[in-house]
Design an enzyme around this catalytic site. Structure first.
Site, PDB file in Angstrom:
ATOM      1  N   HIS A   1       0.822  -1.210   0.000  1.00 26.75           N
ATOM      2  CA  HIS A   1       0.000   0.000   0.000  1.00 26.75           C
ATOM      3  C   HIS A   1       0.862   1.270   0.000  1.00 26.75           C
ATOM      4  CE1 HIS A   1      -3.796  -2.215   1.590  1.00 26.75           C
ATOM      5  NE2 HIS A   1      -3.736  -2.183   0.269  1.00 26.75           N
TER       6      HIS A   1
ATOM      7  N   HIS B   1      -0.362  -8.803   1.015  1.00 27.91           N
ATOM      8  CA  HIS B   1      -1.409  -8.914   2.042  1.00 27.91           C
ATOM      9  C   HIS B   1      -2.025 -10.307   2.097  1.00 27.91           C
ATOM     10  CE1 HIS B   1      -1.300  -4.835   0.231  1.00 27.91           C
ATOM     11  NE2 HIS B   1      -1.127  -4.502   1.497  1.00 27.91           N
TER      12      HIS B   1
ATOM     13  N   HIS C   1     -10.039  -4.605   4.804  1.00 28.09           N
ATOM     14  CA  HIS C   1      -8.608  -4.576   4.492  1.00 28.09           C
ATOM     15  C   HIS C   1      -8.246  -5.881   3.793  1.00 28.09           C
ATOM     16  CE1 HIS C   1      -4.236  -4.692   5.048  1.00 28.09           C
ATOM     17  NE2 HIS C   1      -4.303  -3.376   5.184  1.00 28.09           N
TER      18      HIS C   1
ATOM     19  N   GLU D   1      -5.699  -7.804   3.776  1.00 23.67           N
ATOM     20  CA  GLU D   1      -5.120  -8.873   4.611  1.00 23.67           C
ATOM     21  C   GLU D   1      -6.218  -9.597   5.386  1.00 23.67           C
ATOM     22  OE1 GLU D   1      -2.555  -9.626   8.593  1.00 23.67           O
ATOM     23  OE2 GLU D   1      -1.929  -7.861   7.451  1.00 23.67           O
TER      24      GLU D   1
ATOM     25  N   THR E   1      -1.766  -8.316  10.949  1.00 21.87           N
ATOM     26  CA  THR E   1      -0.362  -8.148  11.361  1.00 21.87           C
ATOM     27  C   THR E   1       0.046  -6.688  11.520  1.00 21.87           C
ATOM     28  OG1 THR E   1       0.403  -8.177   9.073  1.00 21.87           O
ATOM     29  CG2 THR E   1       0.356 -10.296  10.228  1.00 21.87           C
TER      30      THR E   1
ATOM     31  N   SER F   1       5.686   0.277   4.213  1.00 20.52           N
ATOM     32  CA  SER F   1       5.600   0.177   2.749  1.00 20.52           C
ATOM     33  C   SER F   1       6.094   1.447   2.055  1.00 20.52           C
ATOM     34  CB  SER F   1       4.158  -0.122   2.326  1.00 20.52           C
ATOM     35  OG  SER F   1       3.253   0.736   2.995  1.00 20.52           O
TER      36      SER F   1
END
Length: 310
Positions: free
Chosen positions: A43, A76, A126, A128, A166, A268
């Site tokens: 991201h 992700h 999200h 993930e 995470t 990121s």
């Protein structure tokens, strides 16, 4: 007028992000453009645009990928349904899922076989969270905050385990886990917390940085969960904090009457963006840059088989 910039340590890229970007770049060299990537590889706007320029095409639906193409799953992670559909369509697949996210998936599968249901702490929508919840057909109950814990209705509580996204706030997650344990005293926690080392380290660095500065700048994109958590954390510690995607987002008014600026970056966000922010802050009057002491991260994750360059 700003006189000093204090840099958090560690900041910026983590091992999972490094690996994910390397996978796309190696695939472009080895197989040529275009390489298809499901969802943003990480991201960050700058990273995604840079890879687009090199020949990566980012997609959300597998129907957008032509037969026989090379496809990469983002850092992700993806649901089992997406994995199975990709295999069915016959793509050449490389999985850039962060190994620390994959660890959560493996734990889910193992405990599911033992009859467990799960409380997942994370942000709805999200990627993930969607990927992790998509590892099972049912039996995962998402909670975003303490209030959600009271509403969770697992079918049984004898075998219940908690897992987390995470990239959460360590403090927020601890508060929600405490609420889960209060409601479900027998709940099983992970042997090691699911929040990754890089998220933890960057949050710890902001806790050290914030009291020493008058304002905190976090380099990161709006979609980056761990970057958002860093800004919120500094704010919560009583230091005004702002998140910027690039140096162009800096507002000189933020620094009026502020002597020391703290600077960090989400996991990121590449260092080139941090350097550009430092350059802009120097233009606004900063005369020195000092890096705080912090953990030196040495973790490296290997690339998938079939991507080593000769």
């Amino acid at each position: 007028m700003t006189s000093e910039i204090l840099l958090a340590e560690p900041r910026g890229f983590c091992a999972g992000v490094d690996r994910a970007i390397d996978i796309v770049e190696h695939a472009l060299v080895k197989f040529g453009r275009p390489i298809y990537v499901r969802h943003e590889i990480v991201h960050n706007t700058y990273v995604v645009n840079d890879l687009k320029d090199k020949g990566a095409i980012f997609i959300e639906e597998l129907s957008e990928v032509p037969p026989g193409a090379t496809l990469i799953f983002s850092a992700h992670g993806v649901s089992l349904a997406v994995q199975q559909e990709a295999e069915r369509r016959g793509f050449r697949i490389f999985d850039a899922t962060c190994p620390l996210v994959s660890k959560v998936h493996v734990e889910l599968a193992k405990l599911h076989k033992e009859g467990y249901e799960f409380i997942m702490i994370g942000h709805k929508g999200h990627p993930e969270v969607e990927g992790t919840m998509g590892q099972l057909d049912s039996g995962i109950h998402l909670v975003e905050d303490v209030a959600d814990v009271a509403k969770a209705q697992p079918a049984q509580t004898e075998k219940l385990a908690v897992v987390t996204q995470t990239t959460l706030s360590v403090d927020d997650a601890a508060e929600i886990v405490a609420a889960v344990k209060a409601r479900f005293p027998q709940v099983r926690e992970p042997k090691q917390q699911d929040i990754c080392y890089a998220t933890q380290n960057r949050q710890d660095a902001v806790k050290l940085l914030s009291p020493q500065v008058d304002v905190v700048i976090v380099v990161g994109s709006p979609t980056s969960s761990n970057s958002n958590r860093l800004r919120e954390l500094a704010d919560r510690l009583g230091t005004p904090a702002y998140m910027v995607d690039s140096a162009a987002d800096l507002d000189p008014a933020w620094f009026d009457g502020k002597n020391k600026v703290g600077l960090t970056a989400g996991a990121s966000a590449p260092d080139v963006l941090v350097q550009a922010v430092i350059h802009r802050l120097r233009d606004l009057g900063a005369v020195s840059v000092r890096t705080l002491d912090g953990i030196q991260e040495t973790i490296k994750f290997p690339l998938p088989k079939g991507l080593k360059l000769d």
